[in-house]
Design an enzyme around this catalytic site. Structure first.
Site, short mmCIF file in Angstrom:
data_model
loop_
_atom_site.label_atom_id
_atom_site.label_comp_id
_atom_site.label_asym_id
_atom_site.label_seq_id
_atom_site.Cartn_x
_atom_site.Cartn_y
_atom_site.Cartn_z
N THR A 172 2.33 25.48 -41.71
CA THR A 172 2.44 27.18 -41.02
C THR A 172 2.05 28.13 -42.12
OG1 THR A 172 3.98 26.17 -39.51
CG2 THR A 172 3.93 28.51 -39.67
N SER A 232 4.74 21.99 -35.94
CA SER A 232 5.68 21.63 -37.05
C SER A 232 6.47 22.68 -37.55
CB SER A 232 4.50 21.29 -38.04
OG SER A 232 4.02 22.20 -38.77
N LYS A 291 -4.76 30.68 -31.77
CA LYS A 291 -4.18 29.44 -31.01
C LYS A 291 -3.40 30.00 -29.62
CE LYS A 291 -3.29 27.45 -35.52
NZ LYS A 291 -2.28 27.22 -36.70
N CYS A 350 7.56 26.09 -43.72
CA CYS A 350 6.88 24.81 -43.09
C CYS A 350 5.75 25.12 -43.89
CB CYS A 350 6.46 24.79 -41.96
SG CYS A 350 5.41 23.51 -41.13
N THR A 380 0.84 23.16 -36.99
CA THR A 380 0.97 24.75 -36.65
C THR A 380 2.35 25.05 -35.93
OG1 THR A 380 -0.32 26.31 -35.30
CG2 THR A 380 0.49 24.15 -34.27
N ALA A 420 6.97 30.17 -41.67
CA ALA A 420 5.71 30.13 -42.65
C ALA A 420 6.36 30.02 -43.99
CB ALA A 420 4.71 31.34 -42.57
N GLY A 436 -0.04 29.03 -25.71
CA GLY A 436 -0.45 28.78 -26.96
C GLY A 436 -0.45 27.24 -27.15
#
Length: 182
Positions: free
Chosen positions: A173, A135, A44, A170, A12, A167, A56
């Site tokens: 994500t 991550s 989260k 990764c 995440t 995003a 978070g």
């Protein structure tokens, strides 16, 4: 730490930024188990202590919720004093046999402070008011530092743009971004 455990912790991205007396903390929504996407819109982030603190998490969800619950108890016990509550949680995390096995990290922001509580029970206060875990955290952190230094974007806008960049890079994500502000 085994490979599977690393995937749980790292799957995440959570990012928090403080700018001009305001803080924003956001995360993507992807929930993965190993290399399988289970859900695209997981929340989260959580508001704590009368909405004054945003936390978070990255890691195993049940472990993170357990830690958030404990952290909330510490905040109540210490009248919302963020650093004291974080240090007490970290102390418990290191010394309690049950808590020591929990696989999670917390990123926490108020309008004045940003902290990371690591999986080893360390409390880290970044110098620049940016917290990043998960991550995609290094991608989001790099983007946030650049945007903070070279733009006039708000904390919320920096978090949003930085998470979008993470995003794009990764695989753990996604771009279903949820952001909270204080």
């Amino acid at each position: 730490m085994k490979h599977d455990e690393q995937l749980l912790i790292r799957s995440t991205t959570v990012l928090g930024v403080i700018r001009d007396g305001k803080a924003a903390l956001g995360s993507d929504g992807q929930m993965t188990l190993g290399n399988t996407v289970l859900k695209h819109s997981t929340r989260k982030t959580r508001r704590l202590y009368h909405g004054q603190i945003i936390a978070g998490f990255a890691g195993a969800t049940a472990d993170a919720v357990t830690l958030l619950d404990r952290f909330e108890e510490k905040l109540e016990a210490f009248s919302g004093r963020l650093e004291r509550a974080a240090v007490e949680l970290a102390r418990d995390w290191r010394t309690d046999k049950y808590l020591r096995r929990l696989e999670a990290m917390l990123a926490i922001v108020t309008a004045e402070k940003a902290l990371i509580i690591s999986g080893t029970g360390d409390v880290i206060e970044p110098e620049d008011g940016i917290v990043a875990i998960g991550s995609g955290s290094m991608y989001a952190l790099a983007a946030a530092r650049s945007l903070l230094a070279h733009t006039t974007l708000s904390a919320r806008e920096i978090v949003h743009e930085s998470l979008k960049i993470a995003a794009d890079i990764c695989i753990y994500t996604n771009d279903h971004i949820v952001i909270e502000e204080v």
